[in-house]
Design an enzyme around this catalytic site. Structure first.
Site, PDB file in Angstrom:
ATOM      1  N   GLY A 239       0.754  -1.239   0.000  1.00 49.19           N
ATOM      2  CA  GLY A 239       0.000   0.000   0.000  1.00 49.19           C
ATOM      3  C   GLY A 239       0.787   1.293   0.000  1.00 49.19           C
ATOM      4  O   GLY A 239       0.200   2.371  -0.065  1.00 49.19           O
ATOM      5  N   GLU A 275       3.972  -6.647   1.412  1.00 51.58           N
ATOM      6  CA  GLU A 275       3.437  -6.980   0.080  1.00 51.58           C
ATOM      7  C   GLU A 275       3.311  -5.744  -0.790  1.00 51.58           C
ATOM      8  O   GLU A 275       2.212  -5.373  -1.204  1.00 51.58           O
ATOM      9  CB  GLU A 275       2.030  -7.592   0.231  1.00 51.58           C
ATOM     10  CG  GLU A 275       1.922  -8.787   1.109  1.00 51.58           C
ATOM     11  CD  GLU A 275       0.452  -9.145   1.411  1.00 51.58           C
ATOM     12  OE1 GLU A 275      -0.454  -8.336   1.105  1.00 51.58           O
ATOM     13  OE2 GLU A 275       0.221 -10.219   1.950  1.00 51.58           O
ATOM     14  N   ARG A 278       2.752  -1.310  -5.953  1.00 52.93           N
ATOM     15  CA  ARG A 278       2.910  -0.031  -6.634  1.00 52.93           C
ATOM     16  C   ARG A 278       4.283   0.606  -6.402  1.00 52.93           C
ATOM     17  O   ARG A 278       4.878   1.149  -7.325  1.00 52.93           O
ATOM     18  CB  ARG A 278       1.827   0.922  -6.126  1.00 52.93           C
ATOM     19  CG  ARG A 278       1.705   2.210  -6.921  1.00 52.93           C
ATOM     20  CD  ARG A 278       0.769   3.196  -6.226  1.00 52.93           C
ATOM     21  NE  ARG A 278      -0.453   2.618  -5.736  1.00 52.93           N
ATOM     22  CZ  ARG A 278      -1.616   2.619  -6.390  1.00 52.93           C
ATOM     23  NH1 ARG A 278      -1.704   3.196  -7.569  1.00 52.93           N
ATOM     24  NH2 ARG A 278      -2.693   2.068  -5.864  1.00 52.93           N
ATOM     25  N   ARG A 314      -6.666   3.692 -15.220  1.00 61.52           N
ATOM     26  CA  ARG A 314      -6.651   4.382 -13.922  1.00 61.52           C
ATOM     27  C   ARG A 314      -7.329   5.759 -13.945  1.00 61.52           C
ATOM     28  O   ARG A 314      -8.091   6.080 -13.041  1.00 61.52           O
ATOM     29  CB  ARG A 314      -5.217   4.480 -13.377  1.00 61.52           C
ATOM     30  CG  ARG A 314      -4.539   3.109 -13.217  1.00 61.52           C
ATOM     31  CD  ARG A 314      -3.284   3.162 -12.374  1.00 61.52           C
ATOM     32  NE  ARG A 314      -3.573   3.477 -10.991  1.00 61.52           N
ATOM     33  CZ  ARG A 314      -3.463   4.655 -10.442  1.00 61.52           C
ATOM     34  NH1 ARG A 314      -3.006   5.667 -11.149  1.00 61.52           N
ATOM     35  NH2 ARG A 314      -3.791   4.868  -9.195  1.00 61.52           N
ATOM     36  N   CYS A 346     -15.015   4.984 -27.717  1.00 61.10           N
ATOM     37  CA  CYS A 346     -16.275   5.707 -27.860  1.00 61.10           C
ATOM     38  C   CYS A 346     -17.010   5.922 -26.561  1.00 61.10           C
ATOM     39  O   CYS A 346     -18.151   5.490 -26.396  1.00 61.10           O
ATOM     40  CB  CYS A 346     -17.153   4.962 -28.849  1.00 61.10           C
ATOM     41  SG  CYS A 346     -16.294   4.800 -30.409  1.00 61.10           S
ATOM     42  N   GLU A 347     -16.386   6.512 -25.601  1.00 62.88           N
ATOM     43  CA  GLU A 347     -17.092   7.025 -24.427  1.00 62.88           C
ATOM     44  C   GLU A 347     -16.332   8.214 -23.868  1.00 62.88           C
ATOM     45  O   GLU A 347     -15.110   8.274 -23.954  1.00 62.88           O
ATOM     46  CB  GLU A 347     -17.327   5.982 -23.338  1.00 62.88           C
ATOM     47  CG  GLU A 347     -16.416   4.838 -23.196  1.00 62.88           C
ATOM     48  CD  GLU A 347     -16.954   3.868 -22.122  1.00 62.88           C
ATOM     49  OE1 GLU A 347     -17.272   4.332 -21.026  1.00 62.88           O
ATOM     50  OE2 GLU A 347     -17.033   2.657 -22.398  1.00 62.88           O
ATOM     51  N   TYR A 375      -0.427  -1.379 -12.181  1.00 64.78           N
ATOM     52  CA  TYR A 375      -1.859  -1.323 -12.476  1.00 64.78           C
ATOM     53  C   TYR A 375      -2.125  -0.652 -13.822  1.00 64.78           C
ATOM     54  O   TYR A 375      -3.124   0.048 -13.995  1.00 64.78           O
ATOM     55  CB  TYR A 375      -2.620  -0.627 -11.333  1.00 64.78           C
ATOM     56  CG  TYR A 375      -2.328  -1.251  -9.983  1.00 64.78           C
ATOM     57  CD1 TYR A 375      -2.752  -2.543  -9.713  1.00 64.78           C
ATOM     58  CD2 TYR A 375      -1.600  -0.589  -8.993  1.00 64.78           C
ATOM     59  CE1 TYR A 375      -2.469  -3.154  -8.496  1.00 64.78           C
ATOM     60  CE2 TYR A 375      -1.315  -1.187  -7.770  1.00 64.78           C
ATOM     61  CZ  TYR A 375      -1.760  -2.464  -7.533  1.00 64.78           C
ATOM     62  OH  TYR A 375      -1.486  -3.065  -6.328  1.00 64.78           O
TER      63      TYR A 375
HETATM   64  N1  LLP Z   1      -1.615  -6.827  -0.621  1.00 64.23           N
HETATM   65  C1  LLP Z   1      -2.941  -6.908  -0.790  1.00 64.23           C
HETATM   66  C2  LLP Z   1      -3.693  -7.879   0.004  1.00 64.23           C
HETATM   67  C3  LLP Z   1      -3.579  -6.066  -1.710  1.00 64.23           C
HETATM   68  O1  LLP Z   1      -4.906  -6.150  -1.864  1.00 64.23           O
HETATM   69  C4  LLP Z   1      -2.831  -5.143  -2.459  1.00 64.23           C
HETATM   70  C5  LLP Z   1      -3.461  -4.268  -3.440  1.00 64.23           C
HETATM   71  C6  LLP Z   1      -1.437  -5.101  -2.252  1.00 64.23           C
HETATM   72  C7  LLP Z   1      -0.870  -5.953  -1.327  1.00 64.23           C
HETATM   73  C8  LLP Z   1      -0.540  -4.170  -3.016  1.00 64.23           C
HETATM   74  O2  LLP Z   1      -0.854  -2.836  -2.802  1.00 64.23           O
HETATM   75  P1  LLP Z   1       0.134  -1.708  -3.363  1.00 64.23           P
HETATM   76  O3  LLP Z   1       1.446  -1.828  -2.621  1.00 64.23           O
HETATM   77  O4  LLP Z   1       0.324  -1.943  -4.803  1.00 64.23           O
HETATM   78  O5  LLP Z   1      -0.570  -0.455  -3.083  1.00 64.23           O
HETATM   79  N2  LLP Z   1      -5.821  -0.893  -9.168  1.00 64.23           N
HETATM   80  C9  LLP Z   1      -5.589   0.083  -8.130  1.00 64.23           C
HETATM   81  C10 LLP Z   1      -4.838  -0.487  -6.953  1.00 64.23           C
HETATM   82  C11 LLP Z   1      -5.492  -1.711  -6.337  1.00 64.23           C
HETATM   83  C12 LLP Z   1      -4.756  -2.286  -5.186  1.00 64.23           C
HETATM   84  C13 LLP Z   1      -5.377  -3.580  -4.758  1.00 64.23           C
HETATM   85  N3  LLP Z   1      -4.695  -4.274  -3.708  1.00 64.23           N
HETATM   86  C14 LLP Z   1      -4.882   1.291  -8.731  1.00 64.23           C
HETATM   87  O6  LLP Z   1      -4.645   1.314  -9.929  1.00 64.23           O
HETATM   88  O7  LLP Z   1      -4.596   2.261  -8.017  1.00 64.23           O
END
Ligand code: LLP
Length: 421
Positions: A239, A275, A278, A314, A346-347, A375
């Site tokens: 996160g 984990e 991003r 996004r 087309c949106e 992402y």
């Molecule tokens: N662990 C779990 C259980 C998660 O659900 C996620 C992300 C991560 C780790 C990794 O999170 P990160 O470090 O990447 O923030 N599509 C969205 C982001 C969705 C994140 C979903 N879960 C976007 O484009 O911003």
């Protein structure tokens, strides 16, 4: 910091001009820098130095085989959320004992796949899931390491759609019920309780919510240990946010995050897992696109690109900002103009930016969307029958296509017309 910089008047990926890649593969395409991936992984790894730890890359951010191989070879573990991701991780050579299985809806088939192929741990998200995992593990004569994902009811202060640790969110079990759920886990065959899992959201640029959540996890660790459970591993989720705009104030750093981990849970003697997705992948990639037309509207100018919402969703999905920069460096003192930057789908939602100040562009010019490594490609689709765009990996002065653009025949021939039509 990334490795997409202007040099001699044009944007490079490491030592390769993006123009050269565009000439070879054709825009639009994703381009990744292996040096940036490596750098970000190492920064996170170093942030946890001194604690027994494993950085499990959340491969949902970017799951290309080449990226997984690159990170796996650096020692990364993988956080997977589906049988497909598990297979991808294994195919890239990541050993099962470095793969963590997360996700709120794991199926029996996915559980079996991971138990048979080897798994570091399952992060369980509910009692019904726990019962199924117990049954599957026992039927295979296995005892699988598990944590339970707790929902600490902490607001991650991020976008509504990617906030996961508040009471009403679908993830984890309420932390207030943890003792009862852990007692159940300990009583079931095939499961070996080893720790606690928490993940409260994504794109967090304020780290204080981590502190609140980890403090609750630390308290819970003591309580559960008091109940006789082995709590030797804490999966602290991902996160960490990144700056999507160059003008942002200094972003919070991995070492600030590491400090919070150390302060809140460092005394527990647990092995730490994180984990991040991003933070490793985001700034490691750009999306390069070509201007098809510059169109004058009633009161604005539209920059119509050959990339669209199906390639990078996004902005349409979260209203997310991506810096969009010309591949040819604008001359010093050149006055910017304002564009609504759009794709050909087309949106009206197929809009990347409104009123964006940019150097004057013309048809045929190339632009790069920054911070598109996470992402981006993984959320792409073929909407409007637009083929998925290629992915390219740069390493120093070399580049390689790591996913080719499918041909139209490949795309069309995936469908079948029943005989009776
Ligand atoms: N662990 C779990 C259980 C998660 O659900 C996620 C992300 C991560 C780790 C990794 O999170 P990160 O470090 O990447 O923030 N599509 C969205 C982001 C969705 C994140 C979903 N879960 C976007 O484009 O911003």
């Amino acid at each position: 910091m990334d490795h997409f910089l202007y040099r001699d008047g044009e944007l490079y990926a490491e030592d390769v001009p993006l123009r050269e890649i565009a000439a070879s593969v054709g825009a639009p395409f994703y381009c990744y820098s292996s040096a940036t991936f490596t750098r970000h992984f190492k920064l996170l790894d170093e942030a946890l130095e001194g604690m027994d730890h494993l950085v499990c890359y959340a491969m949902k951010a970017n799951s290309n085989q080449a990226i997984l191989k690159l990170l796996g070879d650096l020692g990364a573990g993988m956080d997977v959320v589906s049988g497909g991701e598990y297979r991808r991780a294994k195919a890239a050579g990541v050993p099962g004992d470095r793969i963590v299985f997360s996700g709120v809806g794991k199926t029996e088939a996915e559980m079996r796949l991971a138990i048979e192929g080897g798994i570091r741990q399952f992060n369980i998200e509910s009692e019904p899931e726990m019962a199924v995992l117990s049954r599957v593990a026992a039927s295979l004569g296995a005892e699988v390491p598990v944590t339970v994902r707790v929902n600490p009811d902490v607001d991650a202060k991020t976008h509504e759609k990617i906030s996961t640790g508040r009471k009403g969110d679908k993830f984890g079990i309420p932390i207030s019920r943890a003792r009862e759920v852990y007692a159940l886990a300990a009583s079931l065959p095939g499961l070996k309780v080893i720790g606690i899992d928490v993940h409260i959201g994504s794109q967090m640029v304020d780290f204080e919510p981590y502190r609140l959540a980890y403090r609750k996890v630390a308290e819970l660790t003591e309580v559960l240990r008091g109940d006789g459970h082995e709590i030797s591993r804490l999966d602290l989720g991902g996160g960490m946010g990144i700056p999507y705009e160059r003008t942002n104030a200094d972003p919070p750093l991995p070492r600030d995050y590491g400090q919070i981990v150390r302060e809140e849970v460092g005394h527990l003697g647990c092995e730490i897992e994180i984990e991040p997705g991003r933070l490793i992948a985001g700034n490691s990639g750009v999306l390069v696109s070509e201007v098809i037309y510059v169109k004058s509207g009633e009161d604005r100018e539209f920059l119509i690109l050959n990339a669209a919402m199906n390639d990078l969703i996004r902005p349409a999905m979260y209203g997310a900002h991506h810096d969009i920069v010309p591949v040819k460096e604008p001359a010093v003192g050149e006055l910017p103009t304002k564009y609504d930057v759009v794709g050909p789908v087309c949106e009206s939602g197929d809009t990347f930016a409104k009123g964006r100040a940019m150097a004057r562009m013309q048809a045929g010019d190339l632009v790069a969307f920054r911070t598109a490594g996470a992402y981006g490609a993984v959320m792409a689709s073929e909407y409007n029958s637009r083929p998925m765009i290629p992915e390219v990996l740069v390493h120093g002065d070399q580049f390689a296509v790591i996913r080719a653009r499918p041909t139209f025949d490949e795309m069309i021939n995936r469908d079948t017309i029943p005989e009776w039509l």
